[in-house]
Design an enzyme around this catalytic site. Structure first.
Site, PDB file in Angstrom:
ATOM      1  N   ASP A  62      -1.477   6.547   6.360  1.00 53.58           N
ATOM      2  CA  ASP A  62      -2.741   5.655   6.074  1.00 53.58           C
ATOM      3  C   ASP A  62      -2.858   4.658   7.141  1.00 53.58           C
ATOM      4  O   ASP A  62      -2.073   3.982   7.356  1.00 53.58           O
ATOM      5  CB  ASP A  62      -2.334   4.981   4.670  1.00 53.58           C
ATOM      6  CG  ASP A  62      -3.376   3.791   4.268  1.00 53.58           C
ATOM      7  OD1 ASP A  62      -4.254   3.753   5.069  1.00 53.58           O
ATOM      8  OD2 ASP A  62      -3.232   3.253   3.071  1.00 53.58           O
ATOM      9  N   TRP A 105       0.705  -1.152   0.019  1.00 50.52           N
ATOM     10  CA  TRP A 105      -0.095   0.127   0.225  1.00 50.52           C
ATOM     11  C   TRP A 105       1.039   1.326   0.093  1.00 50.52           C
ATOM     12  O   TRP A 105       0.573   2.136  -0.460  1.00 50.52           O
ATOM     13  CB  TRP A 105      -0.810   0.099   1.147  1.00 50.52           C
ATOM     14  CG  TRP A 105      -2.056  -1.130   1.042  1.00 50.52           C
ATOM     15  CD1 TRP A 105      -2.246  -2.191   1.822  1.00 50.52           C
ATOM     16  CD2 TRP A 105      -2.972  -1.497   0.086  1.00 50.52           C
ATOM     17  NE1 TRP A 105      -3.114  -3.015   1.570  1.00 50.52           N
ATOM     18  CE2 TRP A 105      -3.631  -2.499   0.422  1.00 50.52           C
ATOM     19  CE3 TRP A 105      -3.334  -0.586  -1.259  1.00 50.52           C
ATOM     20  CZ2 TRP A 105      -4.648  -3.167  -0.399  1.00 50.52           C
ATOM     21  CZ3 TRP A 105      -4.508  -1.137  -1.901  1.00 50.52           C
ATOM     22  CH2 TRP A 105      -4.830  -2.585  -1.491  1.00 50.52           C
ATOM     23  N   LYS A 125     -11.993  -1.982   6.806  1.00 51.48           N
ATOM     24  CA  LYS A 125     -10.997  -2.713   7.457  1.00 51.48           C
ATOM     25  C   LYS A 125     -11.506  -2.904   9.149  1.00 51.48           C
ATOM     26  O   LYS A 125     -12.029  -4.069   9.312  1.00 51.48           O
ATOM     27  CB  LYS A 125      -9.406  -2.379   7.471  1.00 51.48           C
ATOM     28  CG  LYS A 125      -9.010  -2.029   6.119  1.00 51.48           C
ATOM     29  CD  LYS A 125      -8.797  -3.453   4.963  1.00 51.48           C
ATOM     30  CE  LYS A 125      -8.551  -3.188   3.805  1.00 51.48           C
ATOM     31  NZ  LYS A 125      -7.726  -2.323   3.280  1.00 51.48           N
TER      32      LYS A 125
HETATM   33  C1  LIG Z   1      -7.028  -1.985   2.031  1.00 51.87           C
HETATM   34  C2  LIG Z   1      -6.011  -0.938   2.278  1.00 51.87           C
HETATM   35  C3  LIG Z   1      -6.019   0.120   1.136  1.00 51.87           C
HETATM   36  C4  LIG Z   1      -6.913   0.220  -0.244  1.00 51.87           C
HETATM   37  O1  LIG Z   1      -8.116   0.458   0.335  1.00 51.87           O
HETATM   38  P1  LIG Z   1      -9.380   0.984  -0.849  1.00 51.87           P
HETATM   39  O2  LIG Z   1     -10.421   1.598  -0.162  1.00 51.87           O
HETATM   40  O3  LIG Z   1      -9.647  -0.283  -1.336  1.00 51.87           O
HETATM   41  O4  LIG Z   1      -8.731   1.778  -1.581  1.00 51.87           O
HETATM   42  C5  LIG Z   1      -5.179   1.091   1.427  1.00 51.87           C
HETATM   43  N1  LIG Z   1      -4.117   1.107   2.351  1.00 51.87           N
HETATM   44  C6  LIG Z   1      -4.192   0.003   3.531  1.00 51.87           C
HETATM   45  C7  LIG Z   1      -3.437   0.185   4.464  1.00 51.87           C
HETATM   46  C8  LIG Z   1      -5.165  -0.883   3.276  1.00 51.87           C
HETATM   47  O5  LIG Z   1      -5.224  -1.970   3.984  1.00 51.87           O
END
Ligand SMILES: *Cc1c(COP(=O)(O)O)cnc(C)c1O
Length: 360
Positions: free
Chosen positions: A171, A101, A195
């Protein structure tokens, strides 16, 4: 009705209480005769839902007044672009690459500015968090970027990097609301909620006000300018109303459970059961350097691909779902987010013990 223990990395398990409440309110939300799904986003009823959700996440994370809380769409991936678009001043940013990511975020940012990859753990397939206490960061970078919990590899920063005074952008998709956080240490915190917080379709961004630019490059889409969303209280266009409503319910559930301190304690307790087992197992092995282990995502392997596949299949038959590791890593991964009950982790470990005996 039989619910399974769902170890999916995302979309993921939600608190059963929240789902039940949502089911009860499905046809008639608080006597208004319609579902939240059918409600105008300009209605008083919905305004109250989004206002309450914002207040509850502010309370939970102790978010200072000079930070905006935005409920956005496009997933975390959309913010990979929005971050450089909004924060670009000198045209340079530092990225710490600790997994897929972060890698994707850096590649996306590179479309809009110069990216310096100041640290990486790619040399050991992202099984650790690099030392970030004294990074070689140029003075003129606009921000330093991290992916705080690496969903795929199961690592987490237990100490934030020394950004040398630069704005930290994180993030937090897979560790959102899993433990207390000092928001003032960050310029921007964002995460897709699917998540650990709610249903897919909502991304929450917490942004220090002075980082929301009055003006950006005229080619930046209106929808991706944080200012558009901040000025409109996340209601510039139709927001993901139902998703926000469910997030709001999850915030209330976390409050009822005792807030983020209680969440941390509960998450530590759950993770310890699994990590202790892995550390003593002769068959299964955790893949992450112990000091960098995530409380949320726990990858492990047997070292034998066929046995891994057998484990995943037999676990599924026993009601333990979605334990297959990410396609880029293989093996297994148990995501044990806030809503995973301790009984689920115990059931997993019991099953692993049994599997180990049968396959010794
Ligand atoms: C799942 C995830 C993403 C991607 O998320 P989307 O909402 O599908 O774009 C980005 N960063 C992390 C840390 C993730 O776990």
């Amino acid at each position: 009705m039989a619910r399974v223990y769902n170890f999916s990395a995302g979309p993921a398990v939600l608190p059963e209480e929240v789902l039940k409440e949502a089911a009860e309110e499905m046809l008639d939300y608080k006597g208004c005769g319609m579902s939240v799904m059918e409600m105008s986003h300009r209605s008083k009823m919905f305004q109250q839902i989004i206002d309450e959700a914002e207040q509850d996440i502010r309370d939970l994370m102790n978010i200072p007044d000079n930070y905006k809380v935005l409920f956005l769409q496009g997933g975390a991936s959309q913010q990979f672009a929005a971050v450089p678009m909004n924060l670009k001043k000198n045209g340079k940013a530092a990225y710490i690459v600790t997994g897929q990511w972060a890698k994707k975020a850096a590649a996306e940012a590179e479309k809009y500015l110069e990216v310096q990859r100041v640290a990486s753990s790619a040399d050991k397939t992202f099984t650790y968090i690099p030392d970030c206490s004294d990074l070689d960061i140029d003075d003129d970078v606009d921000y330093v970027y991290i992916c705080e919990n690496n969903t795929i590899y199961g690592t987490k920063y237990h100490e934030l990097p020394n950004t040398k005074g630069h704005t930290l952008v994180a993030d937090v998709s897979s560790c959102f609301l899993s433990e207390p956080v000092d928001v003032s240490k960050y310029g921007v915190i964002y995460g897709g909620v699917q998540k650990n917080v709610g249903p897919a379709g909502v991304v929450i961004a917490i942004i220090r006000e002075d980082l929301i630019p009055e003006e950006v490059d005229s080619t930046v889409p209106t929808m991706l300018q944080w200012k558009t969303q901040a000025d409109a209280g996340s209601l510039y266009n139709t927001p993901p109303c139902y998703g926000i409503y469910i997030c709001g319910k999850v915030f209330k559930w976390i409050k009822k459970m005792g807030g983020l301190d209680a969440m941390k304690k509960r998450n530590e307790e759950k993770a310890k059961i699994l990590y202790d087992f892995l550390d003593n197992s002769k068959l299964f092995k955790g893949t992450v350097v112990p000091k960098d282990r995530s409380l949320m995502n726990v990858p492990f392997v047997t070292g034998n691909e066929e046995l891994d596949a057998k484990f995943v299949a037999e676990a599924k038959a026993a009601g333990l779902e979605n334990l297959k590791g990410h396609r880029t890593v293989g093996g297994m991964r148990a995501s044990i987010y806030n809503a995973m009950p301790i009984e689920g982790v115990k059931a997993l470990v019991e099953f692993m013990e049994k599997f180990e005996k049968e396959n010794a």
